[in-house]
Design a protein around this motif. Structure first.
Motif, short mmCIF file in Angstrom:
data_model
loop_
_atom_site.label_atom_id
_atom_site.label_comp_id
_atom_site.label_asym_id
_atom_site.label_seq_id
_atom_site.Cartn_x
_atom_site.Cartn_y
_atom_site.Cartn_z
N ARG A 75 3.13 0.45 -11.58
CA ARG A 75 1.93 1.23 -11.26
C ARG A 75 2.10 1.91 -9.90
NH1 ARG A 75 -3.28 -2.69 -12.54
NH2 ARG A 75 -2.89 -3.02 -14.78
N ALA A 76 1.74 3.19 -9.87
CA ALA A 76 1.66 3.88 -8.59
C ALA A 76 0.44 3.35 -7.84
CB ALA A 76 1.55 5.38 -8.81
N PRO A 77 0.50 3.27 -6.53
CA PRO A 77 1.58 3.73 -5.66
C PRO A 77 2.59 2.64 -5.31
CG PRO A 77 -0.29 3.17 -4.32
CD PRO A 77 -0.70 2.88 -5.75
N PHE A 78 2.46 1.45 -5.94
CA PHE A 78 3.32 0.34 -5.51
C PHE A 78 4.71 0.39 -6.12
CE2 PHE A 78 -1.02 -1.37 -4.90
CZ PHE A 78 -0.96 -1.47 -3.52
N ASP A 79 4.99 1.45 -6.88
CA ASP A 79 6.36 1.70 -7.32
C ASP A 79 7.17 2.34 -6.20
OD1 ASP A 79 4.88 4.05 -7.38
OD2 ASP A 79 5.79 4.80 -9.23
N ASP A 80 6.53 2.67 -5.09
CA ASP A 80 7.18 3.31 -3.94
C ASP A 80 7.45 2.25 -2.87
OD1 ASP A 80 7.83 4.73 -1.62
OD2 ASP A 80 6.47 6.38 -2.10
N ASP A 96 0.40 0.86 13.11
CA ASP A 96 0.79 2.26 13.27
C ASP A 96 1.96 2.61 12.35
OD1 ASP A 96 -1.17 2.72 15.16
OD2 ASP A 96 0.14 2.25 16.86
N LYS A 97 2.91 1.70 12.25
CA LYS A 97 4.04 1.93 11.36
C LYS A 97 3.58 1.94 9.91
CE LYS A 97 8.83 0.51 10.61
NZ LYS A 97 9.92 -0.37 11.10
N ALA A 98 2.61 1.07 9.58
CA ALA A 98 2.06 1.06 8.22
C ALA A 98 1.44 2.41 7.88
CB ALA A 98 1.03 -0.06 8.09
N LYS A 99 0.65 2.96 8.79
CA LYS A 99 0.03 4.27 8.55
C LYS A 99 1.07 5.38 8.42
CE LYS A 99 -4.25 3.07 11.01
NZ LYS A 99 -5.08 3.33 12.22
N GLN A 100 2.11 5.29 9.24
CA GLN A 100 3.18 6.29 9.17
C GLN A 100 3.88 6.24 7.81
OE1 GLN A 100 6.19 5.87 12.23
NE2 GLN A 100 7.71 6.97 10.99
N LEU A 101 4.18 5.04 7.33
CA LEU A 101 4.83 4.89 6.02
C LEU A 101 3.93 5.39 4.89
CD1 LEU A 101 6.45 1.39 6.59
CD2 LEU A 101 7.71 3.50 6.08
N LEU A 102 2.63 5.13 4.99
CA LEU A 102 1.71 5.62 3.97
C LEU A 102 1.68 7.15 3.96
CD1 LEU A 102 -1.31 3.15 4.33
CD2 LEU A 102 0.28 3.33 2.40
#
Length: 509
Positions: free
Chosen positions: A273-278, A331-337
């Motif tokens: 399921r998207a988006p967790f396939d990324d 901050d890194k989490a937001k950047q990756l998203l």
């Protein structure tokens, strides 16, 4: 193959069904005839011998069944139905069977063992270790007590597979009774959802064991009722002592607590399921959660943070330079998203369970922190058996899980992170992990320990980058008991869920 109760067990169950009212704690006050009163946290979702259904079901298996191998109380590998095991000159594992009988009095034979391997490895098998067993290309039985297993490639870890409580041996036959094994206790009666009654098997192959005349296992799904039953003297031994009650039991001179660190909490994903396939989204989740708050809220400080794969710092395979691979970094989490195309976040559903407080509390902390980076989580909190079913079917977006590795070797993580294995609620659903699977395969075919360390270090680097799971925290796992309970051992580290094997040595003083 369909696993089912036999007519014998069905009749025993039916006889008990005249009164289906919950047997409250006061009804079990008197212990008689050396019968241990055990407080289970859940009724087994099934009696399938090879399927994974949780720790309570595993304890029931360890009462009824034995495998070729098991683990001793100190964590060392030992023989059970096998009295010896070795690799021959051709690289095959050879097991020599001891003199043992099934609980119907018939002998355990090499043909029985070969049949177990063949059945559990079939494509339609529900066996937890089906994927691993499929690497066994042939099982030879030159005589009634010799089993020779030939594998696709040499395997350094194969004996450990047969020590797993989800790989017990059952008697070969067309009408398979998965409630009859070669273990120390026989299942006499069941009251579904309420209790199970066991008696000592007088034909058990270990002289003088079991020490108990029987075990009465009563289900206390509510953790507070489970503790109350122990405190009232209605139960002798309970599993899953809730963390908020551990200090209380420690300070009660009428009780004792046996707790070890070893289990861990983590998140799994639905890789279909998207988006967790990324992988970027999965890693964003890993960096979004402050793990100290899980340890405090769910485990009352009895645990430690886990920001990489669950390899303990006392392990020879621990890599300190990778230990903060998923460190808290919103901050890194937001950047990756944003890089993954979700700068404003998204909505999703997280599967957990309300039956175990630590699962629900872990889910609530994760929900709060994920909302801070824009991931809006709706919690799904069914009872445990439904949570297992939904996990096996992939009926979730992401999910809270808690368990241990199969053993203390890094190959024991295969069950949790190897996407080439059949679907299971303990690992991410439909998530392919080709590089990780390759390193795991290389590690289990390598006998040199230093080379294995190097292989697993590379595997851990890939895992941190691709994030097949998200490690959250280590947790203390406790059994509470009366002082007169002797011989029961909470086994070390990742083996704590195997502790039921020591019920054969348990006695009431």
């Amino acid at each position: 193959m369909t696993m089912r109760l036999t007519r014998r067990t069905f009749l025993a169950t039916s006889a008990a069904a005249g009164s289906l009212t919950f047997l409250g704690p006061r009804s079990l006050h008197a212990a008689t005839n050396g019968t241990l009163r055990f407080g289970l946290s859940a009724y087994p979702p099934s009696f399938d011998a090879w399927a994974s259904s949780g720790t309570a079901a595993g304890t029931v298996k360890l009462l009824i069944h034995r495998g070729l191998m098991s683990f001793a109380p100190d964590g060392s590998l030992r023989g059970e139905l096998a009295e010896s095991w070795e690799v021959d000159d051709q690289g095959a594992w050879v097991f020599k069977l001891r003199d043992a009988t099934w609980q119907d009095g018939s002998p355990v034979t090499a043909e029985d063992i070969a049949w177990n391997v063949a059945e559990a490895s079939k494509p339609d098998s529900t066996a937890f270790l089906r994927g691993q067993l499929q690497t066994i290309t042939k099982v030879e039985t030159p005589d009634d007590t010799t089993v020779r297993m030939i594998t696709e490639e040499p395997s350094a870890v194969l004996p450990g597979w047969f020590a797993h409580y989800n790989m017990p041996m059952i008697k070969k036959g067309e009408a398979v009774d998965t409630t009859m094994g070669a273990g120390p206790f026989k299942l006499d009666a069941t009251d579904r959802g309420v209790s199970l009654t066991f008696s000592a098997f007088d034909g058990y192959y270990k002289k003088g064991l079991p020490k108990l005349a029987g075990v009465k296992a009563t289900v206390y799904a509510d953790e507070n009722l489970r503790v109350a039953a122990l405190q009232a003297g209605d139960i002798d031994l309970i599993e899953y002592v809730p963390w908020q009650a551990m200090e209380q039991i420690e300070q009660n001179d009428q009780l004792k607590l046996d707790a070890v660190d070893g289990p861990f909490m983590y998140l799994t994903f639905n890789g279909k399921r998207a988006p967790f396939d990324d992988p970027k989204v999965r890693r964003a989740v890993a960096h979004a959660i402050k793990r100290e708050d899980i340890v405090a809220a769910a485990f009352y400080g009895r645990g430690g943070t886990l920001a990489h794969l669950p390899i303990a710092d006392g392990s020879a395979f621990y890599n300190p330079d990778l230990a903060d691979g998923w460190a808290y970094d919103p901050d890194k989490a937001k950047q990756l998203l944003a890089e993954a195309g979700h700068p404003d976040g998204f909505d999703c559903t997280m599967l957990s369970t309300a039956q175990y407080g630590m699962h629900q509390s872990t889910a609530e902390v994760c929900q709060a922190y994920l909302s801070m980076v824009g991931i809006n989580v709706k919690l799904d909190l069914p009872e445990w058996s439904t949570r297992v079913q939904k996990g096996n079917q992939g009926d979730y977006d992401l999910a809270v899980m808690g368990t241990t590795a199969a053993n203390n070797d890094p190959d024991g993580l295969s069950d949790i992170i190897d996407g080439s294995l059949p679907a299971s609620f303990v690992r991410s659903y439909g998530l392919e992990t080709p590089e990780i699977s390759g390193y795991l395969k290389k590690g289990r075919t390598t006998f040199d320990e230093q080379k294995r360390k190097e292989i697993y270090a590379e595997m851990e680097k890939v895992a941190i980058e691709t994030t097949p799971i998200v490690g959250l925290c280590w947790r203390s796992q406790g059994y509470g008991m009366k002082p007169n309970v002797t011989g029961f051992t909470n086994m070390p580290g990742q083996l704590t869920f195997y502790s039921g094997v020591t019920l054969e040595e348990t006695a009431l003083g």
